[in-house]
Design a protein around this motif. Structure first.
Motif, PDB file in Angstrom:
ATOM      1  N   ASN A 113       4.943 -38.706  25.684  1.00 49.11           N
ATOM      2  CA  ASN A 113       6.309 -38.211  25.813  1.00 49.11           C
ATOM      3  C   ASN A 113       6.434 -36.848  26.477  1.00 49.11           C
ATOM      4  O   ASN A 113       7.551 -36.399  26.740  1.00 49.11           O
ATOM      5  CB  ASN A 113       6.967 -38.150  24.438  1.00 49.11           C
ATOM      6  CG  ASN A 113       7.067 -39.516  23.798  1.00 49.11           C
ATOM      7  OD1 ASN A 113       7.551 -40.455  24.410  1.00 49.11           O
ATOM      8  ND2 ASN A 113       6.588 -39.642  22.570  1.00 49.11           N
ATOM      9  N   ASP A 163       0.321 -45.422  24.064  1.00 49.51           N
ATOM     10  CA  ASP A 163       1.289 -45.434  22.972  1.00 49.51           C
ATOM     11  C   ASP A 163       0.835 -44.496  21.855  1.00 49.51           C
ATOM     12  O   ASP A 163      -0.370 -44.365  21.583  1.00 49.51           O
ATOM     13  CB  ASP A 163       1.445 -46.848  22.410  1.00 49.51           C
ATOM     14  CG  ASP A 163       2.080 -47.813  23.404  1.00 49.51           C
ATOM     15  OD1 ASP A 163       2.474 -47.379  24.510  1.00 49.51           O
ATOM     16  OD2 ASP A 163       2.165 -49.008  23.076  1.00 49.51           O
ATOM     17  N   THR A 216       2.465 -50.234  25.668  1.00 48.56           N
ATOM     18  CA  THR A 216       3.819 -50.782  25.548  1.00 48.56           C
ATOM     19  C   THR A 216       4.862 -49.833  26.113  1.00 48.56           C
ATOM     20  O   THR A 216       5.748 -50.237  26.871  1.00 48.56           O
ATOM     21  CB  THR A 216       4.139 -51.080  24.077  1.00 48.56           C
ATOM     22  OG1 THR A 216       3.173 -51.992  23.565  1.00 48.56           O
ATOM     23  CG2 THR A 216       5.529 -51.682  23.937  1.00 48.56           C
ATOM     24  N   GLN A 217       4.788 -48.553  25.762  1.00 49.97           N
ATOM     25  CA  GLN A 217       5.760 -47.575  26.233  1.00 49.97           C
ATOM     26  C   GLN A 217       5.595 -47.348  27.727  1.00 49.97           C
ATOM     27  O   GLN A 217       4.489 -47.057  28.208  1.00 49.97           O
ATOM     28  CB  GLN A 217       5.595 -46.249  25.486  1.00 49.97           C
ATOM     29  CG  GLN A 217       6.599 -45.182  25.916  1.00 49.97           C
ATOM     30  CD  GLN A 217       6.470 -43.904  25.130  1.00 49.97           C
ATOM     31  OE1 GLN A 217       5.922 -43.875  24.036  1.00 49.97           O
ATOM     32  NE2 GLN A 217       6.982 -42.800  25.680  1.00 49.97           N
ATOM     33  N   SER A 239       8.927 -41.890  29.289  1.00 50.14           N
ATOM     34  CA  SER A 239       9.057 -40.799  28.329  1.00 50.14           C
ATOM     35  C   SER A 239      10.532 -40.465  28.149  1.00 50.14           C
ATOM     36  O   SER A 239      11.379 -41.030  28.847  1.00 50.14           O
ATOM     37  CB  SER A 239       8.274 -39.584  28.831  1.00 50.14           C
ATOM     38  OG  SER A 239       8.811 -39.125  30.047  1.00 50.14           O
ATOM     39  N   VAL A 281       5.511 -42.374  31.629  1.00 50.26           N
ATOM     40  CA  VAL A 281       4.824 -41.626  30.576  1.00 50.26           C
ATOM     41  C   VAL A 281       4.099 -40.420  31.172  1.00 50.26           C
ATOM     42  O   VAL A 281       3.687 -40.433  32.329  1.00 50.26           O
ATOM     43  CB  VAL A 281       3.857 -42.528  29.793  1.00 50.26           C
ATOM     44  CG1 VAL A 281       4.616 -43.564  28.987  1.00 50.26           C
ATOM     45  CG2 VAL A 281       2.845 -43.192  30.712  1.00 50.26           C
TER      46      VAL A 281
END
Length: 407
Positions: free
Chosen positions: A235, A267, A279-280, A283, A289
């Motif tokens: 993030n 993640d 998965t992510q 951000s 990300v």
């Protein structure tokens, strides 16, 4: 190596059961060590629920293997130390401008250390806080956030009133000298796992950090070394050097070495558990990300003699060097950087004119920056291991990037 008298927190009333609040006992042990002229405050195996711990000069906080220091949640058990009053904070956000509202903090301390094979779990910390009140120029937020609804921005930038009694950093240091942080594991650490502001002679080594916002922030530090650290921050930035006005004055970041480190954007929690999940995709700034190594964007002061060597970027943004608030960045040397699954630009150098600072702030400069021996590839790459060069697969990179890397 630990030297000095040992002050076991259990002898001062700590339970280590994860239920009782142990910060009063731990702070009592710290004060006892300070009164004795220095010593080691030991957390043996156990689970220690805690609000703010106030580290003092010549005291080492040792978190043994099997010990977990848990950030308590504000509520019936109590609250974190209040954010200190430092006058108008016009140019930095809330997180950069306060240190006492943290799980562990020290100000004006010398010869301190936090070390051990144990873990810090920031369960009760928040990653949020008010943004900067500075609004002279449009574009304060990244362009990727331009269309973000006000309600979503409100979730990221809570009010100052909402932050009273909340903790938003795992470790915060201001105006300290001769500091070591070694061998710990830090999980979900709030806004910063480590915020070090105007800290001289600073060593950070052997850490494993897997957190929900920034990893290691070195703000106006001098003679610092970060080595053998793994920092996973999907993030926000993994390891970042800054020269903000958080302490109300212009200061430089000088003589800093970052080496043998890995930054990533897997993640949350999946670097520590080894699953390295993907998965992510984005951000909170709505770009890809993060997880990178960066100089800036806070750049009111100068950056001098910075070395970045033998580091690996995994599923993250690339190396960023940015002066936008008037500071000069010079004498930067980066070599042997391995980048796998680069999510945005492998190399991003920016000299801009955000000029977030007092009236009369003028654009800075960038000079004598050398980057060599670097390889990068896009999101189809293999896993980087032991800082080995990745396979030469550059077909997904932009032509300019391929040319930049000599591919």
């Amino acid at each position: 190596m630990r030297t000095g008298h040992v002050f076991d927190v259990r002898d001062h009333g700590a339970k280590g059961d994860g239920v009782a609040l142990d910060s009063p006992a731990i702070n009592a042990a710290i004060l006892a060590a300070e009164a004795a002229g220095g010593g080691i405050v030991l957390l043996p195996p156990g689970r220690y629920l805690s609000f703010s711990l106030r580290l003092k000069s010549r005291v080492t906080l040792a978190i043994d293997e099997g010990a977990v220091l848990i950030a308590a949640e504000k509520g019936t058990l109590g609250a974190y130390d209040l954010p200190e009053e430092r006058g108008p904070q016009l140019y930095q956000d809330f997180g950069h401008s306060h240190w006492h509202n943290s799980l562990i903090w020290a100000e004006g301390a010398e010869d301190i250390a936090i070390l051990g094979k144990g873990r810090i779990d920031g369960l009760g910390l928040t990653r949020n806080g008010p943004g900067t009140p500075w609004s002279k120029q449009a574009g304060e937020r990244p362009l990727s956030m331009a269309a973000m609804p006000a309600a979503d921005l409100g979730k990221l930038e809570q009010s100052r009133a909402a932050m009273q009694g909340m903790g938003n950093k795992a470790i915060a240091l201001a105006c300290c000298r001769r500091v070591r942080i070694e061998d710990l594991t830090i999980f979900r650490a709030g806004h910063f796992a480590i915020l070090a502001s105007e800290v001289d002679d600073f060593v950070v080594a052997g850490l494993s950090i897997d957190t929900n916002r920034d990893g290691i922030d070195l703000d106006c530090v001098r003679r610092a070394r970060v080595e053998r650290c793994r920092v996973n921050t999907p993030n926000d930035d993994g390891i970042v050097l800054k020269t903000s006005l958080g302490l109300g004055r212009r200061s430089a970041c000088e003589d800093v070495t970052i080496r043998d480190c890995t930054v990533s954007g897997f993640d949350l929690g999946t670097m520590l558990d080894g699953s390295r999940a993907r998965t992510q995709q984005r951000s909170p700034d709505r770009d890809r990300v993060t997880g990178r190594i960066k100089l800036g964007t806070e750049s009111n002061g100068d950056f001098r003699r910075i070395r970045i060597q033998d580091c690996c970027f995994e599923r993250s943004r690339g190396l960023a060097i940015e002066s936008v608030d008037g500071g000069t960045i010079e004498d930067v040397f980066a070599e042997n950087l391995t980048m796998n699954e680069v999510t945005t630009a492998p190399l991003f150098l920016r000299l801009g004119a955000r000029l977030r600072g007092p009236e009369g702030t003028a654009p800075g400069a960038m000079r004598n920056i050398e980057i060599r021996g670097t390889r990068g590839q896009g999101d189809r790459s293999a896993v980087c291991r032991d800082a080995c060069w990745p396979a030469r697969s550059s077909d997904r990179m932009h032509p300019a990037a391929r040319h930049r890397f000599g591919l």
